[in-house]
Design a protein around this motif. Sequence first.
Motif, short mmCIF file in Angstrom:
data_model
loop_
_atom_site.label_atom_id
_atom_site.label_comp_id
_atom_site.label_asym_id
_atom_site.label_seq_id
_atom_site.Cartn_x
_atom_site.Cartn_y
_atom_site.Cartn_z
N ALA A 19 33.13 44.64 44.27
CA ALA A 19 32.59 43.72 43.26
C ALA A 19 31.14 44.03 42.94
O ALA A 19 30.68 43.82 41.81
N LYS A 20 30.37 44.54 43.91
CA LYS A 20 28.96 44.82 43.70
C LYS A 20 28.71 46.24 43.18
O LYS A 20 27.55 46.63 42.98
N ASP A 21 29.77 47.02 43.00
CA ASP A 21 29.62 48.39 42.50
C ASP A 21 30.65 48.63 41.40
O ASP A 21 31.63 49.36 41.59
N PRO A 22 30.46 48.02 40.22
CA PRO A 22 31.46 48.12 39.15
C PRO A 22 31.66 49.56 38.63
O PRO A 22 32.76 49.90 38.18
N GLN A 23 30.62 50.39 38.68
CA GLN A 23 30.76 51.76 38.20
C GLN A 23 31.72 52.57 39.08
O GLN A 23 32.60 53.28 38.58
N ARG A 24 31.57 52.43 40.41
CA ARG A 24 32.50 53.13 41.30
C ARG A 24 33.91 52.58 41.16
O ARG A 24 34.89 53.33 41.23
#
Length: 456
Positions: A260-265
């Motif tokens: 949730a805290k890394d939408p790009q990955r």
Amino acid sequence: MAVLVLDRHKNPLMPCSEKRARKLLERGRARIHRLMPFSIRLVDRTVNESMLQPVKIKLDPGSKTTGIAVVRHSETMDDATGEIHVTVHVLNLFELHHRGQQISESLTARRQMRRRRRGNLRYRKPRFLNCGNKGKGWLAPSLQHRVDTTGAWVHRLQRLAPVTGIAQELVRFDLQQMENPEISGVEYQQGTLAGYETREYLLNKWNRECAYCGTRNVPLQIEHITPKAKGGSPRISNLTLACRSCNQQKGAQEINVFLAKDPQRLARIQAQAKRPLKDAAAVNTTRWVLFNTLKITGLPVTTGSGGLTKFNRTRLDIPKTHALDAACVGDMDEIRDWNKPTLAIKATGRGSYQRTRLNAYGFPRGYLTRQKRIKGFQTGDRVKAEVTQGKKIGSYLGRVAVRASGSFNLQTAQGVIRGMGYRYCKVIQRADGYGYSQPLNPKEAELRSARYPSPA
């Protein structure tokens, strides 16, 4: 590496060691036939006076690099059990680097420039009579190149070694089986090779790194993107690779919750999961065409799966390289002499029909010489340069790129030497469409650097 040997009539004999080849050359019993791969020709022996042993060419076809191994097989029978013990003795290792990507990019650029000239800049009435019928079995030039270069090297090695058979890894990522693991019987799923095809596919697809943190060179585990506890299937599109730490942290969480805290990955993983492995598609397309090409040689051709190759390599504790993968193709119980240097062969082509360079709009800018050979030299020739005066005094060995002025560029192991006069150069092997390089051990590198110094 073993030295390839020919008789006085250029018929192949059994390869010999470097030490023996050196003695034969010093005593005048042999002549150098070819530098790459190094081969000699005996002047006092024929094939009828020699004993030959079974030699095989083993292939590990790849999208970008094909591994080639020349091996000798020996079989012994166990008196107690009556089983046949197969030992593979490695003679030579090669890695053939294809230029399929370069061919594809060149054709794409040419097509785009042609369309711009005809469509935007010069109007031409549409016509459809110039589209030839490609016919059944047609392959794109970038794919046909892989088949042709591999077949060409098999024919070349046939002329240099007494080859009695060919073993090909029938590279096949069975996507249908991966998408539905229940499609085949229990014997395959629970046998010795269970999971090898799927794991190898995932390692290639996810670049051998953890999908969640990008860690490399650590043990990777197969991980379900949608957890099995939440109804996730074992299809290949729902599998990825994760290190032990990430796998434990994710647990039974949904991937959108875990990242949730890394939408790009998150977006990258979801897109990559749906995208098939491009190299797998290329290899799947050419595998049977290559097999039929090898059958034309008239030699018996055997096949082995990629899973069996990896099983042999893992069981025998062999490092992973393209050439050693080729040596591990097929059934075997033991492999010897595998710790040899590998000759890297890069397909460079034999020149170009293009007589001009193009600008950004596809129009000619300047013209190239119409002569391929300048002052007796051609681009791609391996030459030895003995410079006796000027700033470049020394002895150099490398691949030449010719110019009409006679001032050449020389590609050596230490770098490119520009402005090498043709008078200092001597051809030691004519261009054959390939470039050669071989990793050196520290002692050889020291000796070569002393004999062939780097350019000033």
